[in-house]
Motif scaffolding. Structure first.
Motif, PDB file in Angstrom:
ATOM      1  N   THR A 142       0.854  -1.179   0.000  1.00  0.00           N
ATOM      2  CA  THR A 142       0.000   0.000   0.000  1.00  0.00           C
ATOM      3  C   THR A 142       0.895   1.236   0.000  1.00  0.00           C
ATOM      4  OG1 THR A 142      -1.674  -1.158   1.237  1.00  0.00           O
ATOM      5  CG2 THR A 142      -1.773   1.244   1.285  1.00  0.00           C
ATOM      6  N   SER A 179      -8.173 -10.309   2.397  1.00  0.00           N
ATOM      7  CA  SER A 179      -6.989  -9.783   3.062  1.00  0.00           C
ATOM      8  C   SER A 179      -6.965  -8.257   3.062  1.00  0.00           C
ATOM      9  CB  SER A 179      -5.696 -10.321   2.421  1.00  0.00           C
ATOM     10  OG  SER A 179      -4.664 -10.316   3.379  1.00  0.00           O
ATOM     11  N   GLY A 229       1.089  -1.199   6.372  1.00  0.00           N
ATOM     12  CA  GLY A 229       1.377  -2.483   7.002  1.00  0.00           C
ATOM     13  C   GLY A 229       2.829  -2.914   6.820  1.00  0.00           C
ATOM     14  N   SER A 230       3.307  -2.849   5.600  1.00  0.00           N
ATOM     15  CA  SER A 230       4.657  -3.353   5.366  1.00  0.00           C
ATOM     16  C   SER A 230       5.708  -2.460   6.040  1.00  0.00           C
ATOM     17  CB  SER A 230       4.940  -3.501   3.873  1.00  0.00           C
ATOM     18  OG  SER A 230       5.105  -2.250   3.284  1.00  0.00           O
ATOM     19  N   ASP A 271       1.197 -10.049  12.137  1.00  0.00           N
ATOM     20  CA  ASP A 271       0.772  -9.268  10.981  1.00  0.00           C
ATOM     21  C   ASP A 271      -0.728  -9.029  11.131  1.00  0.00           C
ATOM     22  OD1 ASP A 271      -0.398  -8.623   8.503  1.00  0.00           O
ATOM     23  OD2 ASP A 271       1.098  -9.728   7.358  1.00  0.00           O
ATOM     24  N   LYS A 329      -7.422  -1.021   6.754  1.00  0.00           N
ATOM     25  CA  LYS A 329      -8.248  -2.231   6.627  1.00  0.00           C
ATOM     26  C   LYS A 329      -9.274  -2.249   7.758  1.00  0.00           C
ATOM     27  CE  LYS A 329      -4.662  -4.594   4.129  1.00  0.00           C
ATOM     28  NZ  LYS A 329      -3.765  -5.726   4.000  1.00  0.00           N
TER      29      LYS A 329
HETATM   30  C1  LIG Z   1      -1.701 -10.389   5.176  1.00  0.00           C
HETATM   31  C2  LIG Z   1      -1.112  -9.075   4.784  1.00  0.00           C
HETATM   32  N1  LIG Z   1       0.030  -8.666   5.347  1.00  0.00           N
HETATM   33  C3  LIG Z   1       0.590  -7.484   5.034  1.00  0.00           C
HETATM   34  C4  LIG Z   1       0.029  -6.646   4.115  1.00  0.00           C
HETATM   35  C5  LIG Z   1       0.752  -5.380   3.771  1.00  0.00           C
HETATM   36  O1  LIG Z   1       0.097  -4.261   4.223  1.00  0.00           O
HETATM   37  P1  LIG Z   1       0.249  -2.860   3.481  1.00  0.00           P
HETATM   38  O2  LIG Z   1      -0.282  -3.031   2.123  1.00  0.00           O
HETATM   39  O3  LIG Z   1      -0.533  -1.935   4.315  1.00  0.00           O
HETATM   40  O4  LIG Z   1       1.698  -2.510   3.455  1.00  0.00           O
HETATM   41  C6  LIG Z   1      -1.170  -7.043   3.487  1.00  0.00           C
HETATM   42  C7  LIG Z   1      -1.880  -6.241   2.505  1.00  0.00           C
HETATM   43  O5  LIG Z   1      -1.794  -5.535   1.710  1.00  0.00           O
HETATM   44  C8  LIG Z   1      -1.748  -8.275   3.836  1.00  0.00           C
HETATM   45  O6  LIG Z   1      -2.885  -8.659   3.260  1.00  0.00           O
END
Ligand SMILES: Cc1ncc(COP(=O)(O)O)c(C=O)c1O
Lengths: 469, 559
Positions: free
Chosen positions: A331, B128, B189-190, B294, B321
């Motif tokens: 994201t 997800s 998230g990441s 996570d 989310k």
């Molecule tokens: C299970 C899972 N972990 C991590 C992420 C990463 O999150 P982000 O996209 O907010 O960096 C996602 C989704 O995009 C996800 O579905």
């Protein structure tokens, strides 16, 4: 039932019957061990109606002093530029606001074409051939660029000018642990990167050499000289952290030897928002295309030969390449990048240089006016675009800020907050197109008053120091 | 492209695929799934001509002399640029940005917007990703100038409202996660994952241990392994057992003194809550490792079960989310982390402190919030006192915090729990509905019999029996007005469809979606080419992705 969940009691009953359980608790107890079920309600108060939430958030907003409430000369990474009305309208549209990453291109052509146009605009602005569709924000864009350099040449030394934003330098130190790199900071001389020290620091083991244009103190760097020096006998990737609006007047990175240009996109049509969300831009030389982080939109055709756009070069990305990906970003900041491309289209080919010239003129006026105040000097004499640094020898600058703020004007950043021990008497002042001549004159008067007030009180302050010493 | 006849028996008519004039005559927007009872022609070509726009870019619409921006008067004595900035440092030719008027700019981007599918228009069960309704209240409060025009370097005394929002959100997230300390800084998230892995590293290194391995199950999202590499550690994969949880024997075999942490999603990306989580925690803690959660799937367990109580040390949240930050076409998001006491000293700065101070009227005390960046100003052991530094500029995506804080105030503790419960109910109901309609014969549940808030079905049997793949099914769903589920992962399920219906969707919508799946399977039984060539009703049809990657054209050439 909350006001956003749809299932009525009757729905729930019918649905539970279809599932073949008697209650939701039963459905959950079948899957989560008893010992892990929270045996009490969450300690968060009961929900509120929409109007109550509005009232609460409005009263919290009222406890902040925003750029609406005071005349602000605060910058240092984010700036109070005017955000045109069409941006609010476009970003509020459901079709842009509510979908996610365009994994299904057939129903995401709007978002994908926006990315393609955004990439084009960033390429034009930076004079670099390739751009991605955005990263998180300014400093982390520099971190992402340093990671690209590591992937490209495998070297372990990050050389960074002390003129780079202090948040960025601190963040590089944090990320370097993960990258297995060391960070070497090159000092400033007369407000700009010390060219000799820079040339000496960049060597055969240097992975990247990072500068900021204009630098944190507002000074315009001699980018060509710095990139030439960095490339002399070194594999270093030259990374420039740019303030994109200043590219209306300053030479673009692609024409001054910079390999990867990144930067904070807030000034392009995004709000201050107390620091985010904004976006980071990321542009590079063609050779680095397959090592770029993040989403990239590409042009193609559909089965009927119609022009269309898709996410492309996805084999760089985490969802395909996993531990071998060029970055972990998923994201990003698509909506903020949309604001960026709309803003650049709104300014247009002629408007961008006009706005940049306006900033230069008003900033020049402010700099000359403030430097003429008794007790105020320039911290450096390098050329500037929309921000400059002052020295107020013997003045408690944080106290001065607070005095001026009490009179409805925010004079800028006391540099003790970012450079304690180095620029304790420094003040960093930013002038956007929202600041008028009259406001600049008012700022000058207030700074004069504040200095006089502090001098007037100096006797008692000295007396206190003597007692404690 | 051949002419295909409607085979549903409902409103039969011939349609000419790929003929824009026929399409133009049928200027009807595709119906959003579940909301329109009209029978669906198969294949349908109901496309609005605006949606079939010729994708002309804003750069191609540029005409010399046109403009939107009018600069205010400088109002100061004009000085020659040469006297301010030497010519050598200046730009020689202007950036070739578009030359368009404001009305054209608005029309261009509004028309583009109509070529997007969005959550307000139709069902978006993207597994997800928790595509739940985004309350408009949040946009209103986020736009209040006191929030939107607050400068990030504003002094704490002039930002007490913002710091209270952040402090309040930290406390709420701590309570939901069951961990005492929260850092809001990461941007998604990441980014939270990167913070978490670097924190685990710092924790071990402070104890004189150099641990190099990170255990990740093969169900993990791609960001998990990608993050591990960026943090300079090594991925060790752990197998999945036949029930869809972590293979405990494999975990035991791989858990050793080199393990820095394990990264888990629970419920995992199969929608399965791992019943062995306490044992997993004790195995990893037993070898001195840290547990990372996570939180992408937190929407399944809010107020029901807490990662902190399961034994996790670090949790990230995806505020975009579970907590309704709109997804924005791919961000902005926000990825705060919650941590246990032993990890807290290392969290990124600045940290928010709540201090008791004497009240202004001299009677009793009140409180004040401060932002502290200097670890030396923090008590030993306090969050940030041995900080790893910073992950980005300033204090995070504050605009997102305002929205999510509002959401939690709206729902309250019991509302959050209700949201999760209904999310679980909706997912299980949809599963039951798919069973009732016979869909699961060709699209069986990949693991288990029940699910939490999402589930994975496998298109393997469908592919073998009907000759259509998951991707075909996904594309045909577009003609029914639905956004398809996630189809690119989890990797260990053949032809996976990861479906997350979320709590804000009504039962009728789930019914309509299930019926659409059933209809597509039935149709494929008669003529698989219909799905194989889908979609038909979208602004463009299947795109040449391979061609796009082979010779990348990633910007508009400008004459
Ligand atoms: C299970 C899972 N972990 C991590 C992420 C990463 O999150 P982000 O996209 O907010 O960096 C996602 C989704 O995009 C996800 O579905």
């Amino acid at each position: 039932m909350t006001r956003y969940t749809t299932a009525t009691d009757a729905d729930r009953e019918a649905m539970l019957a279809a599932v073949g359980v008697s209650s939701i608790s039963e459905l959950i107890a079948e899957q989560i061990p008893q010992s892990l079920l929270l045996d009490r309600p969450l300690d968060i108060p009961e929900g509120l109606s929409e109007q109550e939430v509005y009232t609460e958030l409005a009263s919290l907003a009222a406890r902040n002093t925003s750029a609406e409430d005071e005349v602000t000369f605060l910058g240092a990474g984010m700036y109070d530029h005017y955000v045109p009305s069409i941006i609010d309208m476009l970003l509020g549209r459901s079709e842009f606001l509510t979908p996610y990453t365009p994994y299904q291109p057939e129903v995401s052509q709007g978002g994908l074409q926006v990315m393609f146009e955004y990439q084009t605009a960033i390429s034009e602005l930076t004079a670099l051939p390739v751009s991605n569709a955005s990263v998180y924000e300014g400093p982390s864009a520099v971190g992402a660029a340093a990671y690209l350099a590591k992937l490209v040449n495998g070297k372990k030394r990050i050389v960074v000018s002390a003129g780079v934003h202090p948040h960025t330098i601190q963040m590089l130190g944090t990320l370097a642990v993960g990258y297995g790199s060391e960070v070497v900071v090159v000092p400033l001389k007369d407000g700009a990167t010390d060219q000799e020290a820079w040339a000496a620091a960049v060597d055969g083991e240097t992975s990247c050499a990072i500068l900021q244009q204009p630098n944190f103190l507002g000074a315009v760097e001699d980018v060509q000289a710095l990139s030439d020096a960095a490339k002399d006998d070194s594999p270093a990737v030259v990374i420039g952290a740019y303030d994109p609006l200043t590219l209306g007047v300053l030479a673009p990175p692609g024409e001054t030897g910079v390999d990867v240009a990144v930067g904070e996109g807030q000034t392009l049509g995004n709000r201050l928002d107390f620091g985010g969300p904004s976006f980071g831009f990321f542009a590079a030389r063609e050779a680095f295309l397959r090592r770029m982080p993040g989403r990239i939109a590409g042009e193609t055709v559909d089965v009927d030969g119609r022009r269309g756009f898709v996410l492309t070069l996805q084999t760089r990305e985490q969802h395909i390449r996993r531990e071998k990906a060029t970055s972990n970003i998923c994201t990003s900041q698509a909506l903020n990048a949309l604001a960026g491309v709309v803003y650049l289209g709104w300014l247009g080919r002629e408007g961008l240089p006009e706005l940049a010239n306006l900033l230069v003129q008003r900033t020049h006026y402010a700099r000359t006016t403030l430097a003429a105040i008794d007790g105020v000097e320039l911290l450096h004499e390098q050329p500037v675009v929309r921000e400059f640094a002052l020295r107020l020898p013997g003045v408690d600058v944080e106290q001065l800020v607070s005095y001026v703020q009490d009179h409805g004007v925010n004079p800028g950043l006391a540099l003790t907050r970012t450079h304690a021990g180095t620029y304790d008497d420094g003040l960093l002042v930013a002038v956007t197109e929202q600041r008028t001549k009259e406001q600049i004159d008012e700022l000058a008067a207030l700074i004069g008053d504040a200095i006089a007030a502090q001098r007037g009180g100096a006797t008692s302050a000295n007396a206190r120091t003597e007692i404690s010493a | 492209m051949s002419t295909t006849e409607n085979t549903t028996g409902r409103g039969t008519k011939d349609v000419h695929i790929g003929d824009d004039s026929a399409i133009a005559r049928e200027a009807v927007l595709p119906a959003a799934g579940g909301s329109d009872p009209r029978p669906l022609a198969a294949p349908t070509t109901s496309v609005n001509p605006i949606q079939r726009d010729h994708a002309t870019t804003i750069f191609e619409k540029s005409v010399a002399g046109r403009r939107a921006f009018v600069a205010p008067d400088a109002g100061v004595p004009e000085v020659a640029l040469d006297e301010i900035i030497p010519a050598a440092f200046r730009r020689k030719a202007p950036a070739r940005l578009p030359q368009v008027t404001e009305p054209e700019l608005v029309r261009h981007y509004v028309r583009l917007s109509r070529r997007n599918f969005d959550l307000d228009t139709g069902f978006y069960p993207l597994g997800s990703c928790t595509m739940k309704y985004n309350p408009r209240l949040h946009e209103r409060v986020g736009a209040l100038p006191g929030h939107a025009r607050l400068h990030p370097f504003q002094t704490a005394d002039h930002a007490q409202g913002a710091l209270e929002v952040m402090y309040g959100l930290e406390r709420q997230l701590a309570e939901v996660s069951g961990l005492p300390h929260v850092c809001l800084q990461p941007s998604a998230g990441s980014h939270g994952e990167l913070a978490g892995v670097l924190l685990a590293r710092a924790y071990h290194e402070a104890r004189g241990e150099k641990r190099t391995k990170v255990l990740t199950p093969d169900t993990a999202h791609g960001t998990n392994p990608a993050t591990v590499t960026m943090a300079g550690l090594e991925v060790v994969k752990v197998a999945t057992n036949p029930d869809g949880g972590v293979d405990i024997d494999d975990l035991r075999a791989k858990a050793d003194e080199d393990v820095a942490l394990i990264m888990l999603t629970n419920p995992n990306t199969l929608g399965i809550f791992d019943p062995n989580i306490e044992e997993i925690a004790s195995i990893v803690h037993g070898v001195g490792g840290v547990l990372y959660y996570d939180g992408a799937n937190l929407n399944a367990i809010m107020g029901i079960s807490r990662p902190g109580d399961m034994g996790f040390d670090i949790v990230h949240f995806n505020l975009h989310k579970s907590f309704t930050q709109p997804h924005g076409g791919g961000g902005p998001g926000s990825g705060p982390i919650a941590v246990s006491d032993r990890i807290a000293p290392y969290v990124p700065v600045p940290v928010i402190r709540r201090e008791e101070v004497p009240a202004a009227d001299g009677e009793g005390t009140t409180h004040r919030f401060d932002l502290v960046s200097d670890p030396d100003r923090l008590p030993d052991g306090a969050p940030g006192s041995k900080t790893i530094g910073k992950l980005r500029g300033f204090q995070g995506n504050y605009g997102v915090f305002v929205r999510c804080y509002s959401y939690i105030l709206s729902l309250g503790g019991s509302g959050l729990k209700d949201a999760s419960e209904v999310a679980v109910l909706n997912a299980n109901y949809l599963l039951a509905k798919l069973e009732e309609l016979g869909v699961r014969k060709q699209l069986p549940l990949a693991f288990g019999t029940r699910c939490m808030h999402e589930f994975v079905i496998s298109g393997g049997p469908m592919k073998r029996e009907l000759g259509i793949r998951t991707l075909d099914l996904a594309k045909r769903l577009l003609d029914h007005g639905f956004h398809p589920p996630t189809v690119y992962f989890p990797l260990l399920v053949e032809e996976a469809l990861l479906i997350e219906p979320v709590e804000t969707e009504a039962r009728e919508t789930l019914d309509a979606f299930a019926e659409a799946l059933a209809e597509i399977l039935r149709e494929a039984g008669e003529d698989p080419t219909i799905a194989q060539n889908a979609p038909y009703s979208t602004p463009v049809r299947r795109l040449d992705e391979a061609g796009a990657a082979k010779k990348p054209r990633i910007r508009q050439p400008i004459a």
